[in-house]
Design a protein around this motif. Structure first.
Motif, PDB file in Angstrom:
ATOM      1  N   SER A  73     -30.335  23.531  90.479  1.00  0.00           N
ATOM      2  CA  SER A  73     -30.242  25.018  90.832  1.00  0.00           C
ATOM      3  C   SER A  73     -31.662  25.526  91.290  1.00  0.00           C
ATOM      4  O   SER A  73     -32.885  25.104  90.752  1.00  0.00           O
ATOM      5  CB  SER A  73     -29.733  26.034  89.765  1.00  0.00           C
ATOM      6  N   SER A  74     -31.610  26.316  92.384  1.00  0.00           N
ATOM      7  CA  SER A  74     -32.826  27.058  93.094  1.00  0.00           C
ATOM      8  C   SER A  74     -33.197  28.183  92.133  1.00  0.00           C
ATOM      9  O   SER A  74     -32.583  28.660  91.228  1.00  0.00           O
ATOM     10  CB  SER A  74     -32.771  27.327  94.224  1.00  0.00           C
ATOM     11  N   ASP A  75     -34.723  28.639  92.100  1.00  0.00           N
ATOM     12  CA  ASP A  75     -35.071  29.619  91.426  1.00  0.00           C
ATOM     13  C   ASP A  75     -34.158  30.692  91.748  1.00  0.00           C
ATOM     14  O   ASP A  75     -34.013  31.819  90.781  1.00  0.00           O
ATOM     15  CB  ASP A  75     -36.556  29.895  91.875  1.00  0.00           C
ATOM     16  N   ARG A  76     -33.779  31.176  92.884  1.00  0.00           N
ATOM     17  CA  ARG A  76     -32.972  32.282  93.326  1.00  0.00           C
ATOM     18  C   ARG A  76     -31.730  32.088  92.689  1.00  0.00           C
ATOM     19  O   ARG A  76     -31.078  33.052  92.188  1.00  0.00           O
ATOM     20  CB  ARG A  76     -32.857  32.257  94.919  1.00  0.00           C
ATOM     21  N   GLU A  77     -31.052  31.050  92.741  1.00  0.00           N
ATOM     22  CA  GLU A  77     -29.810  30.722  92.036  1.00  0.00           C
ATOM     23  C   GLU A  77     -29.916  31.190  90.521  1.00  0.00           C
ATOM     24  O   GLU A  77     -29.014  32.019  89.962  1.00  0.00           O
ATOM     25  CB  GLU A  77     -29.237  29.478  92.234  1.00  0.00           C
TER      26      GLU A  77
END
Length: 125
Positions: free
Chosen positions: A2-6
């Motif tokens: 997962s990305s930080d934004r996710e």
């Protein structure tokens, strides 16, 4: 992974993210938050607030723009009497705000877009 934004979106929205938030996060990760904000005609701060589920304005207007620009569902254009992608509809509505009379097609689209119920929706923030 997962990305930080996710991760931020999951923390803010819970385990089930709205589909348009998923698309918003993916588009920000693919390019940049500033580029996405420009495409949907909101500020980068508003994009961040939407991802964090903290936007105090009309969240439906952001959802509508994300769907129109990145999810591009077809809509029936009354002027063209055919279905067009919602991103194309949004382009016509934006042009109708500033176009001047120059050709019969432009006149037709200006009048049709300004009379369309979606035209006024594009200004909601």
């Amino acid at each position: 992974m997962s990305s930080d934004r996710e991760v931020i979106a999951l923390d803010a929205w819970g385990d089930t993210l709205p589909d348009w938030i998923i698309v918003l996060v993916q588009e920000c990760d693919r390019s940049s938050q500033n580029a996405v904000a420009q495409k949907i005609a909101f500020s980068p701060a508003v994009v961040s607030q939407a991802i964090r589920n903290r936007y105090s304005g009309n969240m439906r207007s952001i959802e509508s723009r994300v769907r129109e620009v990145f999810m591009s569902a077809p809509v029936l254009c009354p002027a063209l009497k055919t279905k067009i992608e919602s991103a194309v509809c949004l382009q016509y509505r934006r042009r109708a705000e500033t176009w001047t009379h120059g050709s019969p097609f432009r006149v037709k689209m200006i009048r049709a877009c300004r009379a369309c119920p979606k035209f006024n929706k594009s200004d909601e923030e």
